[in-house]
Design a protein around this motif. Structure first.
Motif, PDB file in Angstrom:
ATOM      1  N   ASP A 155      19.615  30.631  27.980  1.00  0.00           N
ATOM      2  CA  ASP A 155      18.985  31.945  28.155  1.00  0.00           C
ATOM      3  C   ASP A 155      18.174  32.307  26.919  1.00  0.00           C
ATOM      4  O   ASP A 155      18.496  31.884  25.815  1.00  0.00           O
ATOM      5  N   LYS A 156      17.154  33.143  27.112  1.00  0.00           N
ATOM      6  CA  LYS A 156      16.353  33.560  25.954  1.00  0.00           C
ATOM      7  C   LYS A 156      17.023  34.687  25.172  1.00  0.00           C
ATOM      8  O   LYS A 156      16.706  34.903  24.013  1.00  0.00           O
ATOM      9  N   VAL A 157      17.936  35.418  25.793  1.00  0.00           N
ATOM     10  CA  VAL A 157      18.705  36.461  25.098  1.00  0.00           C
ATOM     11  C   VAL A 157      20.129  35.949  24.928  1.00  0.00           C
ATOM     12  O   VAL A 157      20.696  35.363  25.848  1.00  0.00           O
ATOM     13  N   GLY A 158      20.697  36.172  23.757  1.00  0.00           N
ATOM     14  CA  GLY A 158      22.042  35.688  23.474  1.00  0.00           C
ATOM     15  C   GLY A 158      23.123  36.424  24.242  1.00  0.00           C
ATOM     16  O   GLY A 158      22.871  37.396  24.944  1.00  0.00           O
ATOM     17  N   VAL A 159      24.328  35.952  24.072  1.00  0.00           N
ATOM     18  CA  VAL A 159      25.475  36.551  24.753  1.00  0.00           C
ATOM     19  C   VAL A 159      25.871  37.858  24.081  1.00  0.00           C
ATOM     20  O   VAL A 159      25.476  38.153  22.957  1.00  0.00           O
ATOM     21  N   TYR A 160      26.673  38.634  24.791  1.00  0.00           N
ATOM     22  CA  TYR A 160      27.272  39.825  24.212  1.00  0.00           C
ATOM     23  C   TYR A 160      28.771  39.746  24.428  1.00  0.00           C
ATOM     24  O   TYR A 160      29.255  39.243  25.437  1.00  0.00           O
ATOM     25  N   PHE A 161      29.531  40.200  23.427  1.00  0.00           N
ATOM     26  CA  PHE A 161      30.989  40.148  23.466  1.00  0.00           C
ATOM     27  C   PHE A 161      31.529  41.389  24.164  1.00  0.00           C
ATOM     28  O   PHE A 161      31.070  42.499  23.920  1.00  0.00           O
ATOM     29  N   LYS A 162      32.513  41.175  25.028  1.00  0.00           N
ATOM     30  CA  LYS A 162      33.191  42.271  25.713  1.00  0.00           C
ATOM     31  C   LYS A 162      34.693  42.019  25.655  1.00  0.00           C
ATOM     32  O   LYS A 162      35.135  40.877  25.814  1.00  0.00           O
ATOM     33  N   ALA A 163      35.467  43.059  25.435  1.00  0.00           N
ATOM     34  CA  ALA A 163      36.921  42.942  25.451  1.00  0.00           C
ATOM     35  C   ALA A 163      37.478  44.055  26.329  1.00  0.00           C
ATOM     36  O   ALA A 163      36.991  45.182  26.306  1.00  0.00           O
ATOM     37  N   GLY A 164      38.476  43.720  27.095  1.00  0.00           N
ATOM     38  CA  GLY A 164      39.082  44.649  28.040  1.00  0.00           C
ATOM     39  C   GLY A 164      39.307  43.930  29.355  1.00  0.00           C
ATOM     40  O   GLY A 164      39.012  42.745  29.491  1.00  0.00           O
ATOM     41  N   ILE A 165      39.833  44.624  30.313  1.00  0.00           N
ATOM     42  CA  ILE A 165      40.185  43.988  31.586  1.00  0.00           C
ATOM     43  C   ILE A 165      38.994  43.959  32.535  1.00  0.00           C
ATOM     44  O   ILE A 165      38.352  44.969  32.784  1.00  0.00           O
ATOM     45  N   TYR A 166      38.725  42.765  33.053  1.00  0.00           N
ATOM     46  CA  TYR A 166      37.765  42.591  34.132  1.00  0.00           C
ATOM     47  C   TYR A 166      38.427  41.692  35.167  1.00  0.00           C
ATOM     48  O   TYR A 166      38.781  40.553  34.869  1.00  0.00           O
TER      49      TYR A 166
END
Length: 189
Positions: A137-148
């Motif tokens: 991807d041209k945009v990097g990842v983003y970190f998420k924490a919590g329940i999904y």
């Protein structure tokens, strides 16, 4: 129910992530997994990409255990249907209730063979992977924490044995390539 950080740049850079998770006594075993921390992609919608696949990396709980999952794909635009070029998962141990679990991830994201990630649980290395671990991807990842828990969608809810999830997060930190296990390890509770 997730804390989300901004997307990071793409490219050959290393990152360190640290966080602590507390699973209370009523966190029941469930044969359907839930994501508790993830590194998600944004997809290239402006270039015609029409789907946003599962996160390239995630820490999950499933049936009383911790599991890491990772996916990768070198194609610039993913097809609307079909799988990514690769996906893997690894159970890394049983979770404990009523106790903080400290996590540290050291990652070099790449859709090529030069990628890697290492995982420490309570100061002990529990997993290491060398090779691809993200999408092109041209945009990097983003970190998420919590329940999904995707399986709580109405069409699939019957598969899950739980209807409620609570967990607690603390000591969320991100470090660059100058960080180390020592500087990133969460403080003792």
């Amino acid at each position: 129910s997730e804390i989300t950080l901004p997307a990071e740049p793409t490219g050959d850079m290393e990152r360190w992530y640290a966080f602590s998770i507390f699973l209370p006594s009523d966190y029941e075993n469930d044969p359907i997994n839930e994501v508790v921390a993830q590194w998600h992609n944004t997809g290239d919608v402006d270039e015609g990409e029409q789907r946003k696949p599962s996160p390239p990396m995630a820490l999950r709980t499933i049936n009383g255990k911790w599991m890491v999952t990772w996916r990768w794909d070198s194609r610039r635009i993913l097809p609307l249907q079909g799988e990514t070029e690769g996906k893997r998962e690894k159970v890394i141990g049983e979770y404990q209730l009523n106790k903080w679990t400290d996590w540290v991830f050291h990652v070099k994201r790449s859709f090529k063979d030069d990628g890697f990630f290492e995982v420490w649980q309570n100061g002990v290395k529990v997993f290491e992977h060398k090779g691809p671990n993200t999408y092109n991807d041209k945009v990097g990842v983003y970190f998420k924490a919590g329940i999904y828990k995707a399986q709580w969608a109405p069409a699939t809810r019957a598969q899950s044995t739980t209807t409620k999830r609570v967990l607690y997060l603390d000591d969320i930190r991100v470090g660059d390539e100058k960080a180390s296990l020592k500087t990133m390890s969460p403080q003792k509770k």
